[in-house]
Motif scaffolding. Sequence first.
Motif, PDB file in Angstrom:
ATOM      1  N   ILE A 214       0.848  -1.210   0.000  1.00 36.87           N
ATOM      2  CA  ILE A 214       0.000   0.000   0.000  1.00 36.87           C
ATOM      3  C   ILE A 214       0.877   1.251   0.000  1.00 36.87           C
ATOM      4  O   ILE A 214       0.626   2.202  -0.751  1.00 36.87           O
ATOM      5  CB  ILE A 214      -0.963  -0.018   1.205  1.00 36.87           C
ATOM      6  N   PHE A 215       1.951   1.240   0.811  1.00 37.78           N
ATOM      7  CA  PHE A 215       2.855   2.395   0.806  1.00 37.78           C
ATOM      8  C   PHE A 215       3.562   2.557  -0.539  1.00 37.78           C
ATOM      9  O   PHE A 215       3.907   3.666  -0.925  1.00 37.78           O
ATOM     10  CB  PHE A 215       3.876   2.287   1.948  1.00 37.78           C
ATOM     11  N   GLY A 216       3.762   1.440  -1.251  1.00 38.40           N
ATOM     12  CA  GLY A 216       4.421   1.514  -2.559  1.00 38.40           C
ATOM     13  C   GLY A 216       3.671   2.378  -3.552  1.00 38.40           C
ATOM     14  O   GLY A 216       4.263   2.917  -4.488  1.00 38.40           O
ATOM     15  N   VAL A 217       2.359   2.529  -3.358  1.00 36.27           N
ATOM     16  CA  VAL A 217       1.581   3.371  -4.274  1.00 36.27           C
ATOM     17  C   VAL A 217       1.046   4.650  -3.598  1.00 36.27           C
ATOM     18  O   VAL A 217       0.303   5.400  -4.233  1.00 36.27           O
ATOM     19  CB  VAL A 217       0.406   2.594  -4.919  1.00 36.27           C
ATOM     20  N   THR A 218       1.432   4.882  -2.342  1.00 33.75           N
ATOM     21  CA  THR A 218       0.886   6.068  -1.652  1.00 33.75           C
ATOM     22  C   THR A 218       1.916   6.885  -0.866  1.00 33.75           C
ATOM     23  O   THR A 218       1.562   7.951  -0.341  1.00 33.75           O
ATOM     24  CB  THR A 218      -0.219   5.663  -0.642  1.00 33.75           C
ATOM     25  N   ALA A 219       3.157   6.411  -0.744  1.00 37.43           N
ATOM     26  CA  ALA A 219       4.083   7.021   0.225  1.00 37.43           C
ATOM     27  C   ALA A 219       4.562   8.404  -0.213  1.00 37.43           C
ATOM     28  O   ALA A 219       5.513   8.526  -0.976  1.00 37.43           O
ATOM     29  CB  ALA A 219       5.278   6.098   0.447  1.00 37.43           C
ATOM     30  N   ILE A 220       3.898   9.429   0.276  1.00 37.47           N
ATOM     31  CA  ILE A 220       4.347  10.797   0.020  1.00 37.47           C
ATOM     32  C   ILE A 220       4.275  11.594   1.315  1.00 37.47           C
ATOM     33  O   ILE A 220       3.654  11.163   2.286  1.00 37.47           O
ATOM     34  CB  ILE A 220       3.520  11.505  -1.086  1.00 37.47           C
ATOM     35  N   SER A 221       4.899  12.747   1.309  1.00 36.45           N
ATOM     36  CA  SER A 221       4.973  13.556   2.523  1.00 36.45           C
ATOM     37  C   SER A 221       3.781  14.509   2.660  1.00 36.45           C
ATOM     38  O   SER A 221       3.727  15.290   3.602  1.00 36.45           O
ATOM     39  CB  SER A 221       6.292  14.340   2.538  1.00 36.45           C
ATOM     40  N   TYR A 222       2.827  14.455   1.723  1.00 37.30           N
ATOM     41  CA  TYR A 222       1.599  15.270   1.832  1.00 37.30           C
ATOM     42  C   TYR A 222       0.406  14.364   1.519  1.00 37.30           C
ATOM     43  O   TYR A 222      -0.291  14.555   0.537  1.00 37.30           O
ATOM     44  CB  TYR A 222       1.648  16.518   0.941  1.00 37.30           C
ATOM     45  N   PRO A 223       0.186  13.353   2.415  1.00 34.71           N
ATOM     46  CA  PRO A 223      -0.735  12.259   2.119  1.00 34.71           C
ATOM     47  C   PRO A 223      -2.187  12.521   2.515  1.00 34.71           C
ATOM     48  O   PRO A 223      -3.027  11.633   2.362  1.00 34.71           O
ATOM     49  CB  PRO A 223      -0.170  11.128   2.988  1.00 34.71           C
TER      50      PRO A 223
END
Lengths: 128, 542, 109
Positions: free
Chosen positions: B415-424
């Motif tokens: 899940i983090f592989g497609v969502t990991a950003i610093s403004y989530p």
Amino acid sequence: GLGAAAMMVLPLRANASATDDLIAEFTGGADLADTGITLTAPEIAENGNTVPIEVSAPGASEIVVFATGNPVPPVAQFSFGPLAGSQTAATRIRLAKTQDVVAVARMADGSFARATQLVKVTIGGCGG
Amino acid sequence: GGWSRLAAQQRLTQDDLIGGGSFGNVTLIHLTDLHAQLTPIYFREPEINIGVGANAGVVPHLTGADFRRRYGIDDGSPAHYALTYDDFTALAQGYGRMGGVDRIATVVNAIRADRPDALLLDGGDTWQGSYTCHHTAGQDMVNVMSALKPDAMTFHWEFTLGSERVHEIVQGLPYAALGQNIFDAEWDEPAELFKPYEFFETGGVQVAVIGQAFPYMPIANPGWMFPEYSFGIRDEHMQQMVDEVRAKGAELVVCLSHNGLDVDKKMAGIVTGIDVILSGHTHDALPEPVQVGDTIIVASGSHGKFVSRVDLDVRDGRMMGFRHRLIPVFSDVIAPDADIAALIEAQRAPFRPQLTEVIGQTDSLLYRRGNFNGSWDDVICDALLSEREAQIALSPGVRWGPSLLPGQDITREDIFGVTAISYPEAYRTEMKGEFLKIVLEDVADNIFNPDPYYQQGGDMVRTGGLGYRIDVSQPQGARISDMTLLATGAPIDASSSYVVAGWASVNEGTEGPPIWEVVENHIRELGSVRVEPNTSVEVSGI
Amino acid sequence: MATGVKPRVKVPATVAAGETITIKTLISHNMESGQRKDKEGNTIPRSIINRFTCAFNGETVIDVAMEPAISTNPYFQFEAKVPEAGEFVFTWYDDDGSVYEEKKTIAIG
Ligand SMILES: [Mn+2]
Ligand SMILES: [Mn+2]
């Protein structure tokens, strides 16, 4: 971003003709050459509130700048004195939306020249 | 279909993949857009990658069978699997995962065995995109990449760590941090921390590497996270830098670029004197360089799937010839380097329980890449619609994010592989129909403007609950039509308000739970995920 | 009165006689355009710097008439000829009548 940013949606044409009137006022209706003046601005503004522009017209006495798509098109008028090292100046301007920025120079011989640059103001937000 | 894993792999050997023997006197190794993928992954290349204007129907805008025909790639071959999208699930089961920085290390070591002073150049998008990268603010990637001993890198998503963190890392970075287009925003002067170029002597040749960071950072990503900086293409300054390094004796000029391939093609036609552009950002992987005038442009893919090796014959201050190899990193064929494998394990060990927790399963192939909706994005949009109780969902058209095969578990790491950003933050807001149209038109122009200098190199914003038609050949304002609220089939009304949920807003102060929590809750509730074919976007004008 | 207005300029300290130099100026000012509305819907009155000049030993280098479309913290970059040693005077004129001045002496070396 895709948040609810307020966007100004104004008819471009109305203000473009407002700019034409202002240019005619500046030139007294004289013809405009399309060489002799350079206007440098980004293709896409990083921030519409502070868009870097540079105008340059060797031998000009004055250069006026208009933001044709702003509610109030005039931006600045640069007058060059005897100690100007060149007829070049850079500043940062506000653009309400995607629009043409126009610069018109009054040359030393009384002729006029115009340069136009399209600057895109985008909501942004995606990337590779 | 019908691929036996063993049969597929028997055709491949490590030596065949990496190749041997060097040519000329200078070797460049290019790696780009790793997106923090330390370990092997599946990554399906795009089915839809439309070029417009002069780029219609030409590389890199060829996909599937057209791509294979262009490069003489056999159906079912390793290159078919690595470079094109179709039959992905079957081929993936045969050929296995790709990438892994420990395997990349083996490739780099093998090239250095031939050519010890080969230059290793990282094109950026390295410190973003995984659970461990997010939770260490990029430190896992810095630790592992430093062990590969690169010579230089340039930047994009790295800046979304925020300028303070970027300063901290770059000040201690044991290799050059380059960007001729990274400027101090206040005084419009080259930023002191990032050098425009670096000289290297290799094979008796003076090589200048000029960095080009992503030009549209404050537009595509939140500018408020790095307000000290201004970017842009700045091709006049690029020309000045080329002239400057030539005047200082550079015999080979290399541009380590994060422009994206179409922008690099245009820049190569404007700036003279660059021999090689190592291109990143748009995630294209090309078996041969693109030539524009005297410049060759090398595109090395993403997520660690490929390493490019470029051997050059430089004599009398001129590039006389080149040999190029796009090395596919088949993780079951190329042996991991033991030291780097241990270092990667050390980065991951503290997070092992969180990384491996199974949240659900997928019955469908989950992928993202493509100009319009991918199946991973459909899952994310569904999660936004149900968890945030919205009518319409918007998900950014980023090009990163590994794929999952049908039957695989979905872990938190996935899940983090497609969502990991610093403004989530997954926002929930109301938007008028007319504003939704403006959003779609705005993003569409970032992709389909015929002038590459107006393109930002992402894909179309993904929509949930909203269908539309797009004519990519039209100008901004006229591409999008027939916007429909899918729940009712009713046309979107310009003056009505709709409840919209989304994530990755570039606006400061956006509020909401992090997107990975929203997606995790949704998948937990479903248990297993099944994504039906998405027919909500009709494309024309190709 | 605008508060916290602080001019800054970048000028080389030493030049050759007759040389052309690049000058950069910044002044912190929020440049209230007169087009924005407050929370109650009332127009916030215009308050901008409306003119900027640069002169060297009393002779004009540049004179800029500024409109509200000039960004917050107005920035200018331009070139000046320096025929002899002397003093640059930079002057910003505020709508509220304030005048901000910055001086830089320059030596010939
Ligand atoms: Mn990338
Ligand atoms: Mn990128």
